[in-house]
Design an enzyme around this catalytic site. Structure first.
Site, mmCIF file in Angstrom:
data_model
loop_
_atom_site.group_PDB
_atom_site.id
_atom_site.type_symbol
_atom_site.label_atom_id
_atom_site.label_comp_id
_atom_site.label_asym_id
_atom_site.label_seq_id
_atom_site.Cartn_x
_atom_site.Cartn_y
_atom_site.Cartn_z
ATOM 1 C CE1 TYR A 162 46.499 -39.551 -60.622
ATOM 2 C CE2 TYR A 162 45.079 -39.861 -58.711
ATOM 3 C CZ TYR A 162 46.227 -40.186 -59.430
ATOM 4 O OH TYR A 162 47.070 -41.148 -58.949
ATOM 5 C CD GLN A 201 53.723 -41.963 -61.805
ATOM 6 O OE1 GLN A 201 54.074 -41.232 -60.885
ATOM 7 N NE2 GLN A 201 53.448 -43.245 -61.633
ATOM 8 C CG ASN A 249 49.480 -40.232 -53.599
ATOM 9 O OD1 ASN A 249 49.815 -39.205 -54.206
ATOM 10 N ND2 ASN A 249 49.965 -41.414 -53.906
ATOM 11 C CB SER A 296 38.151 -37.442 -46.425
ATOM 12 O OG SER A 296 36.780 -37.137 -46.380
ATOM 13 C CD GLN A 321 34.110 -38.374 -44.598
ATOM 14 O OE1 GLN A 321 35.163 -38.035 -45.109
ATOM 15 N NE2 GLN A 321 33.077 -38.776 -45.318
ATOM 16 C CG HIS A 334 37.254 -41.734 -47.062
ATOM 17 N ND1 HIS A 334 37.139 -42.133 -48.366
ATOM 18 C CD2 HIS A 334 36.089 -41.124 -46.748
ATOM 19 C CE1 HIS A 334 35.949 -41.780 -48.827
ATOM 20 N NE2 HIS A 334 35.297 -41.174 -47.872
ATOM 21 C CD GLU A 370 36.197 -33.458 -47.692
ATOM 22 O OE1 GLU A 370 36.208 -33.857 -48.876
ATOM 23 O OE2 GLU A 370 36.761 -34.080 -46.769
ATOM 24 C CG HIS A 371 32.141 -34.252 -45.836
ATOM 25 N ND1 HIS A 371 33.415 -34.791 -45.876
ATOM 26 C CD2 HIS A 371 31.619 -34.407 -47.075
ATOM 27 C CE1 HIS A 371 33.641 -35.256 -47.090
ATOM 28 N NE2 HIS A 371 32.580 -35.032 -47.841
ATOM 29 C CG ASP A 398 30.801 -39.343 -49.530
ATOM 30 O OD1 ASP A 398 31.184 -38.169 -49.657
ATOM 31 O OD2 ASP A 398 31.190 -40.104 -48.627
ATOM 32 C CD GLU A 448 46.347 4.310 -62.246
ATOM 33 O OE1 GLU A 448 46.667 3.765 -63.331
ATOM 34 O OE2 GLU A 448 45.541 3.801 -61.441
ATOM 35 C CG HIS A 476 47.007 3.512 -69.712
ATOM 36 N ND1 HIS A 476 48.280 3.074 -69.930
ATOM 37 C CD2 HIS A 476 46.340 2.470 -69.149
ATOM 38 C CE1 HIS A 476 48.396 1.827 -69.519
ATOM 39 N NE2 HIS A 476 47.230 1.429 -69.039
#
Length: 466
Positions: A125, A187, A210, A233, A255, A258, A322-323, A356, A410, A415
């Site tokens: 994506y 979708q 998003n 981010s 950052q 973004h 994240e960074h 990046d 058990e 088994h």
């Protein structure tokens, strides 16, 4: 940016971060409804949502291959050269992550191992909203290709005029994407998770989007694989008195531009640095073509002023960004103390945007503190492992009794029987029982050859009950 000042033995707390946490319930409900409608309605449902949310929908979702390849001639040669350099370096890095099948043989001939196989299909994506992200095409496609995924498709939303970004399509051509589909949003996630008349179902979905895309990915997870539920981010700059405030300001803004929801953290043991950073931000942000977005992000950023570098490192590990950038003297000496971060940029010359775009390590990273337990996207995300177990008669003789004993504890009789019957064949020195009825006689004893001693009963108040 909001400021938290720590003194003495104080340490940063999770409550100081004011993170929003999980996706809002209303976003999840909307995304689930969209996905369910697409699952039922196929192409027609996808088309209706595209028109509703994107304002455009192509006659055919599949982008012709010649259009994808043609994008290579529509972009600036310098950009294309940069794209190819990035592709080469990203591929070189991820080639080192590739795992191979392996096997080991015990002395008794038992063979154990792992068979590594690529997942059969992946959907990448790629967002197409506030900005275009050809870098994401490379970062999400290259490790899949290195892993050997036979079919990698890309989904990306068209603009309101029905067009697609030439930058994004050129990146798809360079990365070797097999098919491109002009569809985005929740979708698109529903379409690739379950398939429609013209959009294929895949085994795994990767890539950022998003909140509705993230919610849709969370919803379909389990029916298909996903990489992660990525949030906005974020960057954390750990800086001491040696850091340049202008460079730090630029890195925070890198950052912040973004997304208004992107989060910036400045953690420092040098209080005087903060004033210089704020001044540099004000001087720079008014020149930004993305000033409004940058300011909105910085407004909910956080400065953590610490009494010591030790407290600053503790704060970074709590944030689990994240960074993470280490703008510190002897930055490499701190590396071993950093426990939680998606990507670590060591030293003042290691600009986060290098990661990046061209450095090689993946820029699809865990956000929102999930670096405590998550990894950057890598080749391992596109490979699956199958355990391989092949016993010899000698191996069965050695391990069989232990299996039967544990299975008996058990209460799993069959088994134990599964192993017991094979041991019985070995005792009879044959590969097949001569008579079914005879073989099945006294099966209780075959499965559980001896009665285990009754265990004691632990007493939670101390001691042991009989």
């Amino acid at each position: 940016m909001r400021t938290v000042t720590l003194t003495g033995s104080q340490r940063l707390q999770q409550s100081d971060l004011e993170r929003q946490g999980a996706l809002p319930r209303e976003v999840m409900e909307s995304a689930e409804k969209i996905v369910d409608t697409v699952r039922e309605g196929g192409d027609e449902a996808v088309r209706n949502f595209c028109l509703k949310f994107d304002g455009a929908c192509p006659d055919s979702f599949r982008v012709p291959d010649e259009v994808v390849q043609g994008a290579l001639d529509m972009v600036d040669p310098e950009f294309l050269s940069s794209l190819r350099k990035a592709h080469s370096q990203i591929r070189d890095f991820h080639e080192r992550e590739r795992e191979q099948s392996w096997f080991t043989t015990r002395e008794d001939g038992t063979i154990l191992g792992v068979k590594v196989t690529p997942v059969p299909s992946v959907a990448v994506y790629v967002p197409g909203g506030r900005a275009q992200y050809p870098s994401t095409v490379l970062m999400d496609t290259v490790p899949a290709k290195v892993a050997g995924v036979p079919r990698v498709i890309m989904v990306t939303p068209p603009q309101r005029d029905g067009s697609l970004s030439a930058y994004t399509l050129a990146a798809a051509a360079v990365a070797g994407v097999d098919e491109v589909y002009a569809v985005g949003g929740a979708q698109a996630i529903g379409a690739v998770a379950y398939g429609t008349e013209s959009i294929p179902k895949v085994s795994k979905i990767v890539g950022p989007g998003n909140a509705y895309v993230a919610a849709a990915k969370r919803y379909v997870s389990g029916d298909v694989g996903i990489d992660m539920v990525a949030g906005p981010s974020e960057v954390c700059v750990l800086a001491d008195a040696t850091a340049d405030p202008v460079v730090v300001a630029a890195d925070l803004m890198a950052q912040a531009e973004h997304d208004p929801l992107a989060t910036c953290y400045l953690v420092t043991d040098a209080p005087d640095l903060v004033e210089g950073v704020n001044a540099a931000v004000e001087a720079l942000v008014v020149q930004s073509p993305r000033e409004k977005i940058t300011r909105a992000s910085l407004e909910h950023g956080l400065v953590v002023s610490c009494p010591s570098l030790d407290a600053a490192v503790d704060a970074v590990n709590l944030i689990a960004p994240e960074h993470l950038e280490l703008h510190c003297d002897k930055a490499f000496d701190l590396l071993g103390r950093i426990q939680n971060a998606g990507a670590i940029f060591v030293g003042p010359w290691s600009s986060e945007p290098l990661g990046d775009y061209v450095a090689g390590p993946n820029h699809t990273l865990p956000t929102g503190g999930t670096a405590v337990f998550s990894n950057p996207l890598g080749v391992y995300d596109f490979q699956k492992r199958s355990s391989v177990i092949s016993y010899t008669p000698e191996g069965l003789r050695a391990d069989g009794p232990a299996v039967q004993s544990i299975a008996q504890a058990e209460g799993l009789w069959a088994h134990a029987l599964s192993v017991g019957m094979r041991r019985k064949l070995l005792l009879e020195q044959t590969e097949r029982f001569a008579d079914v009825s005879t073989a099945c006689q006294d099966a209780i004893a075959t499965a559980w050859p001896r009665k285990l001693d009754e265990p004691g009963v632990p007493n939670l108040r101390g001691g042991q009950s009989k």
